[in-house]
Every structure is written in structure tokens, then in C-alpha cells.
Design a protein around this motif. Structure first.
Motif, short mmCIF file in Angstrom:
data_model
loop_
_atom_site.label_atom_id
_atom_site.label_comp_id
_atom_site.label_asym_id
_atom_site.label_seq_id
_atom_site.Cartn_x
_atom_site.Cartn_y
_atom_site.Cartn_z
N GLU A 188 33.41 16.82 33.44
CA GLU A 188 34.32 17.81 34.02
C GLU A 188 34.34 19.10 33.20
O GLU A 188 34.34 20.20 33.76
CB GLU A 188 35.73 17.24 34.15
CG GLU A 188 35.89 16.26 35.29
CD GLU A 188 37.32 15.82 35.47
OE1 GLU A 188 38.06 16.50 36.20
OE2 GLU A 188 37.71 14.79 34.88
N LEU A 195 33.32 22.87 34.36
CA LEU A 195 34.21 24.02 34.25
C LEU A 195 33.58 25.14 33.41
O LEU A 195 33.78 26.32 33.70
CB LEU A 195 35.55 23.60 33.66
CG LEU A 195 36.37 22.62 34.52
CD1 LEU A 195 37.66 22.22 33.80
CD2 LEU A 195 36.70 23.22 35.88
N CYS A 196 32.83 24.76 32.38
CA CYS A 196 32.15 25.78 31.56
C CYS A 196 31.13 26.55 32.40
O CYS A 196 30.98 27.77 32.24
CB CYS A 196 31.43 25.11 30.38
SG CYS A 196 32.52 24.62 29.04
N ASN A 216 44.26 24.08 35.20
CA ASN A 216 43.12 23.92 34.29
C ASN A 216 42.03 22.99 34.82
O ASN A 216 41.18 22.53 34.05
CB ASN A 216 43.61 23.42 32.92
CG ASN A 216 44.31 22.07 33.00
OD1 ASN A 216 44.23 21.36 34.01
ND2 ASN A 216 44.99 21.70 31.92
N ASN A 217 42.03 22.71 36.13
CA ASN A 217 41.02 21.81 36.68
C ASN A 217 40.01 22.54 37.55
O ASN A 217 39.89 23.76 37.49
CB ASN A 217 41.70 20.66 37.45
CG ASN A 217 42.46 21.15 38.67
OD1 ASN A 217 42.43 22.33 39.01
ND2 ASN A 217 43.15 20.25 39.33
N HIS A 218 39.27 21.80 38.39
CA HIS A 218 38.20 22.37 39.20
C HIS A 218 38.70 23.35 40.25
O HIS A 218 37.91 24.12 40.81
CB HIS A 218 37.39 21.24 39.86
CG HIS A 218 38.19 20.41 40.81
ND1 HIS A 218 39.26 19.63 40.39
CD2 HIS A 218 38.10 20.22 42.15
CE1 HIS A 218 39.78 19.01 41.43
NE2 HIS A 218 39.10 19.35 42.51
N VAL A 249 40.89 26.45 37.45
CA VAL A 249 40.05 27.36 36.68
C VAL A 249 39.49 28.47 37.57
O VAL A 249 39.56 29.66 37.20
CB VAL A 249 38.94 26.59 35.93
CG1 VAL A 249 37.86 27.55 35.40
CG2 VAL A 249 39.54 25.80 34.77
N SER A 265 37.69 30.04 26.11
CA SER A 265 38.03 28.77 26.76
C SER A 265 38.46 27.74 25.73
O SER A 265 37.92 27.72 24.61
CB SER A 265 36.85 28.23 27.57
OG SER A 265 36.63 29.00 28.72
N THR A 316 45.48 31.48 31.67
CA THR A 316 45.81 30.45 32.65
C THR A 316 47.32 30.34 32.80
O THR A 316 48.05 30.28 31.80
CB THR A 316 45.26 29.09 32.19
OG1 THR A 316 43.84 29.16 32.09
CG2 THR A 316 45.64 27.98 33.16
N THR A 335 39.92 23.46 25.26
CA THR A 335 40.26 22.15 25.78
C THR A 335 40.75 21.30 24.61
O THR A 335 40.90 21.78 23.50
CB THR A 335 39.05 21.50 26.50
OG1 THR A 335 39.50 20.32 27.18
CG2 THR A 335 37.94 21.14 25.53
N MET A 395 41.07 24.43 29.92
CA MET A 395 40.28 23.45 30.67
C MET A 395 40.78 22.04 30.39
O MET A 395 40.86 21.62 29.24
CB MET A 395 38.80 23.54 30.27
CG MET A 395 38.13 24.86 30.62
SD MET A 395 36.41 24.89 30.08
CE MET A 395 35.88 26.46 30.78
N GLN A 435 34.69 28.08 43.92
CA GLN A 435 34.11 27.99 42.58
C GLN A 435 32.98 29.00 42.38
O GLN A 435 32.90 29.67 41.34
CB GLN A 435 33.62 26.56 42.34
CG GLN A 435 34.76 25.55 42.29
CD GLN A 435 34.32 24.11 42.48
OE1 GLN A 435 33.21 23.85 42.95
NE2 GLN A 435 35.19 23.18 42.14
#
Length: 426
Positions: free
Chosen positions: A156, A160-161, A126-128, A131, A94, A121, A96, A149, A78
């Protein structure tokens, strides 16, 4: 090893990877841990498969100097993604929302690609984990990176942001999705609005659908917004015309006929138009991008088998998207209609109520040929003309006996129900 040193090594690699079954030559392998696996154990396999470096957090698996030992592999992945994002300096968009994220992402991608160099993507990464992998796939020669996202718990999207650092943000909608994690629709709104909170705090730009009062309320008095929708006071006027069955809209005196069904897709298309306009994509290229996009992967696909028209929407389902699909299907001009609906997952304590609500709507609006599958639907109170099955296998034998001629069929359910299997039988 510090993050800048790891980054210097990453720059000599082709891509970041977390799966030894899908390695590219000269990639950087991140040995993530899960509930039932430890990626550190696959270091030798990663090198054998072409990895140039392996990021590990267990010294027992350091088998050569190209194994880089860190405190935690996931947090390193990350951190490296954010470091890379800052280094390449491209514009990040981004998005969501409860429904339509992937479709909207693809629409934005197809519109911008007519004029710019863009990457988005892939699938639903689209998760931790997804991304960061998406960001690390971006290169400095791009004009835009589009980052989807997803979330099923509070905080969450905020997290991610802070990894992706978006310059532009949008929310497709607020719906009844992942209620098990969010607790309520209010929880959904709060969670998705974490994207707006980031945009506001960092003085970035948001795209706002003015036909959606919830979006207007959540963005508040913030001024750095691009408004789009049907009204004349919008920065980008996109007029909905019809959805019979494909969504048609008008922009800049051009009629745009998409390959997407259902009026619920209007907002997804409209934001792609608004983003295209904001970045000076010509009207003709916007039209070209929208009209060329064809849904796949079980998302609102129209499939013709003989005289039978099938709407396959079996990628995902929640109460909001299920009701929208049913309302759209009700408007279809077809004498014979069949419904095949599967359980909606991740609804927690709301599952029984939400499944019953869908059944009540069906009872009022459809007369026959209704088939519902899954434990939640099976436990609802239904009228005798409605057929229900606990398991797909229980439905399978009946499917073989159905004579579907001159018929329209709607297939919708959560991914875990895998209702696309119906296509093999009817």
C-alpha cells in the motif's frame, strides 16, 4: 476522455470531492463505489449540490455533457492526482509509521508554516482515496505539500508513493499496528519501509532518527539522508531533556517545551525540528512552531476537570502505543491514578496474546483503580482487583459512583471503542 482533458476541466473547478454531503460550489465530483454504495447513483444530487463536473463509470447515469465517463472512477482519481502533482511541481514531504503519523504531520506543518506556504493532509485522509484528494487540494503557489500515508497491508505504501511521488520521506517508527493485515512485526517493518525503497530508488532524501536502530537498519548504506537525534554525529542534534509530563528538548541552545506528553513523542518533535533546520527555518521559529502546537481530536490531550487531570488518548491504540502510554503514565507524580483501557483492534491472531501482555504489565506496575473494556480485554486472565467489562454500557453505571478527586486518569483505546464517552460521566 484522456487524463489531460479531464485535468483541463479540473482546473476550472474549486476542489475534488467524493461525498455529496460535503460538496463545495464548482467542485469536481468523483462517483466512487464501495461495498454498500455506488456514487454513480448520486450524480443528480452532486449537480444539485454545486458540482461543476461529475466523473462517472456507469453510462446509465450520464445525465448531461458535464458527466465525464471513464473506465474506472477510482483509478482516474489517482491518475489525475499524480498528473496534478507533476504539473504544480511543489516539494512533497511524505511520512508513514505505526504511531504518531498525524501528530508528526501537524508538527512539521506548524514549523514550516512559520516561514513558508504549506498545506498538509487534513485529518487522516491517508489512504488510496485520501492521498489523491490531498494532492488535488494542493496549489502551485505552495512551497511544500505534506502527505501522510497509512496502510494495513503490504504494497500500500509503495502504491501511495507512486501516486504522490515524494521528494522527502520519513518513518515515525515501526510498531505492533495492523498485525491482522501485516501478519507480524516483520511485516510492519517491510510495509512501512516501502517508503524508504521509493526514496532510495528515486534518489530522494530521507530523514532518519538515529536513536531508532530499526530505521538505521532499514535505510542501510543510502547516502542521501538527514540524520537527527540525541548524538553529536547527527546533522541535526535534538537533545531530549524530560517529559514531566510535557516533552522538553534542547535545540541550538534553545529549550523547547512542547504541549505533548510522553517521551514517545520526542521523535515526532525531533523530526519536525530537523525538517525545519534543513529548510533554513530559524531556531526561534522552530521553537515557536513546536510550542504553539496543541494536540486535539482525542490524541494525548490533557483535560482538567476540577482536581482531576485526564490524559485522553482515545483516537487509536495498538500494543506499542498502549505500552508507551502506560510506561509514561507510571512516571506521573500522582498519588491517585485511574486506568481506563479499551480493546486494541486489527491484531488478528495476535489479539489474545497482545491483550494479555498489556494486562500482565498493568498487574506488575499498577495496584488498583484499573478498568479494562472490550471483548479482548474481558477474556484475559486478571487479578481480582482489576475491573473488566465487555461493553462500555456495563462500565457506565459504575462510572457515576466514582469519586475522582485529586486524581490522574489515563483513557486509551482504539477508535472503535470511543472511550472519550467516559468524559461525560466522570
Amino acid at each position: 476522455m484522456k487524463i489531460d482533458e479531464i485535468y483541463n476541466n479540473f482546473k476550472t473547478c474549486t476542489i475534488a470531492s467524493t461525498d455529496t454531503r460535503k460538496l463545495q460550489q464548482n467542485c469536481m465530483y468523483f462517483a466512487l463505489k464501495g461495498d454498500n454504495f455506488d456514487g454513480n447513483q448520486f450524480v443528480q444530487k452532486a449537480f444539485d449540490g454545486g458540482a461543476k463536473y461529475c466523473i462517472i463509470d456507469n453510462i446509465e447515469y450520464k445525465i448531461n455533457d458535464n458527466c465525464i465517463l471513464v473506465k474506472d472512477v477510482l483509478s482516474t482519481l489517482q491518475e489525475l492526482a499524480t498528473f496534478h502533482r507533476k504539473k504544480i511541481g511543489i516539494a512533497i514531504i511524505s511520512l508513514t509509521g505505526s504511531n504518531g503519523k498525524t501528530t508528526t504531520k501537524e508538527l512539521i506543518n506548524t514549523v514550516l508554516k512559520t516561514t513558508y506556504k504549506v498545506k498538509a493532509t487534513v485529518g487522516n485522509l491517508n489512504n488510496h482515496i485520501g492521498v489523491p484528494l490531498t494532492l488535488l487540494s494542493f496549489t502551485e503557489d505552495l512551497d511544500f505539500g505534506i502527505v501522510e500515508m497509512g496502510a494495513n497491508h503490504l504494497n500500500e505504501i509503495e502504491f501511495l508513493c507512486n501516486i504522490a511521488l515524494p521528494d522527502y520521506g520519513l518513518i515515525t517508527n515501526f510498531g505492533k499496528a495492523h498485525l491482522e493485515g501485516f501478519g507480524s512485526v516483520e511485516g510492519v517493518v517491510k510495509a512501512k519501509s516501502e517508503l524508504y525503497n521509493y526514496i532510495i530508488s528515486n534518489k530522494k532524501i530521507a530523514f532518519i532518527n538515529t536513536d531508532d536502530n530499526k530505521q538505521i537498519k532499514q535505510i542501510g548504506a543510502y547516502s542521501k539522508i538527514i540524520k537527527f537525534g540525541n548524538g553529536e554525529k547527527n546533522d541535526c542534534i535534538v537533545t531530549f531533556k524530560e517529559a514531566k509530563p510535557y516533552v522538553t528538548l534542547v535545540y541550538n541552545d534553545l529549550q523547547i517545551k512542547s504541549q505533548l506528553i510522553g517521551d514517545y513523542n520526542y521523535g515526532n518533535i525531533a523530526v519536525a525540528v530537523a525538517i525545519g533546520k534543513h529548510f533554513k527555518v530559524s531556531s526561534e521559529n522552530i521553537k515557536k512552531g513546536i510550542e504553539n502546537y496543541q494536540p486535539d481530536n482525542n490524541r494525548s490531550e490533557i483535560i482538567n476537570k476540577g482536581t482531576t487531570q485526564i490524559i485522553l488518548d482515545a483516537y487509536n491504540a495498538n500494543p506499542t502505543s498502549m505500552l508507551a502510554a502506560l510506561k509514561n503514565f507510571k512516571q506521573f507524580d500522582a498519588k491517585n491514578k485511574y486506568l481506563f483501557l479499551g480493546d486494541m483492534f486489527e491484531l488478528g491472531t495476535e489479539a489474545a496474546k497482545e491483550h494479555q501482555s498489556i494486562v500482565d504489565f498493568i498487574t506488575l506496575n499498577f495496584d488498583e483503580n484499573i478498568y479494562i473494556i472490550g471483548n479482548n480485554f474481558y477474556d484475559t486472565n486478571t487479578k481480582s482487583s482489576l475491573h473488566k467489562f465487555r461493553r462500555f454500557e456495563d462500565l457506565k453505571e459504575l462510572l457515576k459512583s466514582l469519586q475522582l478527586n485529586n486524581t490522574s486518569v489515563l483513557i486509551k483505546g482504539s477508535r472503535g471503542m470511543a472511550l472519550e464517552r467516559i468524559l461525560d460521566t466522570i
